[in-house]
Scaffold this active site. Structure first.
Site, mmCIF file in Angstrom:
data_model
loop_
_atom_site.group_PDB
_atom_site.id
_atom_site.type_symbol
_atom_site.label_atom_id
_atom_site.label_comp_id
_atom_site.label_asym_id
_atom_site.label_seq_id
_atom_site.Cartn_x
_atom_site.Cartn_y
_atom_site.Cartn_z
ATOM 1 C CB CYS A 95 -0.883 -0.006 1.251
ATOM 2 S SG CYS A 95 -2.179 1.238 1.187
ATOM 3 C CB CYS A 152 -1.799 4.963 3.230
ATOM 4 S SG CYS A 152 -1.729 3.558 4.323
ATOM 5 C CE LYS A 187 -7.585 -1.083 4.413
ATOM 6 N NZ LYS A 187 -6.197 -0.769 4.088
ATOM 7 N NE ARG A 226 -6.715 5.288 8.704
ATOM 8 C CZ ARG A 226 -7.917 5.493 8.197
ATOM 9 N NH1 ARG A 226 -8.562 6.613 8.490
ATOM 10 N NH2 ARG A 226 -8.473 4.601 7.408
ATOM 11 N NE ARG A 241 -6.649 5.010 4.833
ATOM 12 C CZ ARG A 241 -5.657 5.898 4.788
ATOM 13 N NH1 ARG A 241 -5.571 6.746 3.802
ATOM 14 N NH2 ARG A 241 -4.753 5.930 5.752
ATOM 15 C CD GLU A 250 -13.891 -4.973 -3.490
ATOM 16 O OE1 GLU A 250 -12.866 -5.470 -3.984
ATOM 17 O OE2 GLU A 250 -14.120 -3.744 -3.500
ATOM 18 C CE LYS A 286 -7.042 -3.302 7.939
ATOM 19 N NZ LYS A 286 -6.257 -2.478 7.102
ATOM 20 C CE1 TYR A 342 -0.900 -4.078 14.549
ATOM 21 C CE2 TYR A 342 -3.286 -4.216 14.730
ATOM 22 C CZ TYR A 342 -2.162 -3.824 14.040
ATOM 23 O OH TYR A 342 -2.298 -3.190 12.827
HETATM 24 C C1 PBG Z 1 -3.385 0.461 4.715
HETATM 25 C C2 PBG Z 1 -3.701 -0.275 5.961
HETATM 26 C C3 PBG Z 1 -4.382 0.199 7.068
HETATM 27 C C4 PBG Z 1 -4.429 -0.844 7.976
HETATM 28 C C5 PBG Z 1 -3.745 -1.906 7.426
HETATM 29 N N1 PBG Z 1 -3.324 -1.543 6.162
HETATM 30 C C6 PBG Z 1 -4.875 1.548 7.367
HETATM 31 C C7 PBG Z 1 -5.981 2.110 6.623
HETATM 32 O O1 PBG Z 1 -6.561 1.542 5.724
HETATM 33 O O2 PBG Z 1 -6.270 3.251 6.943
HETATM 34 C C8 PBG Z 1 -5.084 -0.785 9.309
HETATM 35 C C9 PBG Z 1 -4.734 -1.870 10.239
HETATM 36 C C10 PBG Z 1 -5.170 -1.644 11.635
HETATM 37 O O3 PBG Z 1 -5.934 -0.740 11.965
HETATM 38 O O4 PBG Z 1 -4.709 -2.433 12.470
HETATM 39 N N2 PBG Z 1 -2.063 0.257 4.323
#
Ligand code: PBG
Length: 332
Positions: free
Chosen positions: A120, A122, A201, A211, A223, A239, A254, A319
């Site tokens: 990704c 971001c 997602k 974040r 997003r 999807e 997710k 986690y």
């Molecule tokens: C984007 C990504 C995100 C998470 C995993 N991959 C953040 C988002 O989409 O804003 C979030 C994972 C989490 O909250 O534990 N690369």
């Protein structure tokens, strides 16, 4: 008139009986521990909103991964926090970038570790969006440019695979990302690298602590124009269907607990492994309530994993993976 009472409690009487008749069993083999890797060496910077988690430089990440592996967790999922961010997320496909470096260090310290690289932009863009942006429209508005983003994601996936990832996990929610990544990997002789697609997602408020951890809150907007709407379930089928056609080997839902219906539906509809991501906000809520003494944090974490597994998740990303492995070892 008296009804015969069904005695369901007979098989709940002792721990041994309960374990014996359990319909599902959690296993450490399903677990994935996410790690945040940053620049430098000797760095272990705790993430305030995620007690027990840190930003780690490559050397510390390798040490931590080794301990995680020794605790029984077979896989890690890596996120990078680069020293510098820019508009196109140059750090994402830098062969000497933070994630590539961490992959090599982990691979060397723990060769058997399953290493998953998040794909990704971001964490690498200065605007915090998951892709490169379009030119500003008539009112100055900008959004993620889908097709320009695809190229960047493909390049990132190849760099992470060159570094030694077993699996790449595209999470940008760009349409067509799995196909371009599969093509790029095959082209680069990485046909054995698998794709775990973040297929379902959602645009969720449970990503808040992530974040902070990855320093990637979007600078403007949100997003919602690329991640899924929490109101939708059937759309997750589309999807996943598309991602499988494009070459995904496994798919992810997710966040985790608020989306058990999606996990269960995907399990019923598809034969590929389904992963569930118990995200940062879910983890943080448990930790925060436990800190206040309002819940038993270990028990709540363990139960969360049990429920995701019961709903149909084969792979559990959390986690708390190392903690769950320890609890399993203790016969929790
Ligand atoms: C984007 C990504 C995100 C998470 C995993 N991959 C953040 C988002 O989409 O804003 C979030 C994972 C989490 O909250 O534990 N690369």
């Amino acid at each position: 008139m008296s009804f015969p009472i069904e005695r369901l409690r007979r098989l709940r009487r002792t721990p041994a009986l309960r374990r014996w008749v359990a319909e599902t069993r959690l296993s450490r083999h399903s677990l994935v521990q996410p790690l945040f890797v940053c620049e430098g060496s000797g760095v272990d910077r705790p993430i305030v909103s995620m007690p027990g988690q840190s930003q780690l430089s490559f050397d510390r990440a390798a040490e931590r991964a080794k301990r995680i592996f020794e605790a029984g967790v077979p896989a890690v999922l890596l996120f990078g926090i680069p020293g510098e961010k820019d508009a196109i997320g140059s750090g994402a496909d830098d062969p000497e970038g933070v994630v590539a470096e961490a992959v090599r260090a982990i691979r060397q310290a723990t060769p058997e570790m399953i290493i998953i690289g998040d794909v990704c932009l971001c964490e690498f863009t200065d605007h915090g969006h998951c892709g490169v942006l379009t030119e500003p429209g008539p009112n100055g508005e900008r959004t993620v440019d889908n097709d320009a983003t695809l190229e960047r994601l493909a390049s990132e996936a190849v760099v992470l695979s060159d570094a030694g990832c077993d699996i790449v996990a595209p999470s940008a929610m760009a349409d067509g990302q799995v196909e371009v990544i599969r093509d790029a990997l095959d082209e680069a002789s990485h046909d054995s690298v698998a794709i775990l697609s973040y297929a379902a997602k959602y645009a969720s408020s449970f990503y808040g602590p992530f974040r902070e951890a990855a320093e990637c809150a979007p600078e403007f907007g949100d997003r919602k124009s690329y991640q899924m709407d929490p109101a939708n379930a059937r759309e997750a089928l589309r999807e996943v269907e598309l991602d499988l056609q494009e070459g995904a080997d496994m798919v992810m839902v997710k966040p985790g607990l608020p989306y058990l219906d999606i996990v269960s539906m995907l399990r019923d509809e598809f034969d590929v492994p389904v992963a569930a991501y118990h995200v940062s906000g879910e983890y943080a809520m448990i930790q925060a309530a436990a800190e206040k003494g309002w819940i038993d944090g270990d028990a709540a974490l363990f139960e969360s994993m049990q429920c995701l597994h019961r709903a149909g998740a084969d792979i559990l990303i959390t986690y708390g993976a190392e903690k769950v492995a320890e609890l399993l070892e203790k016969g929790f």
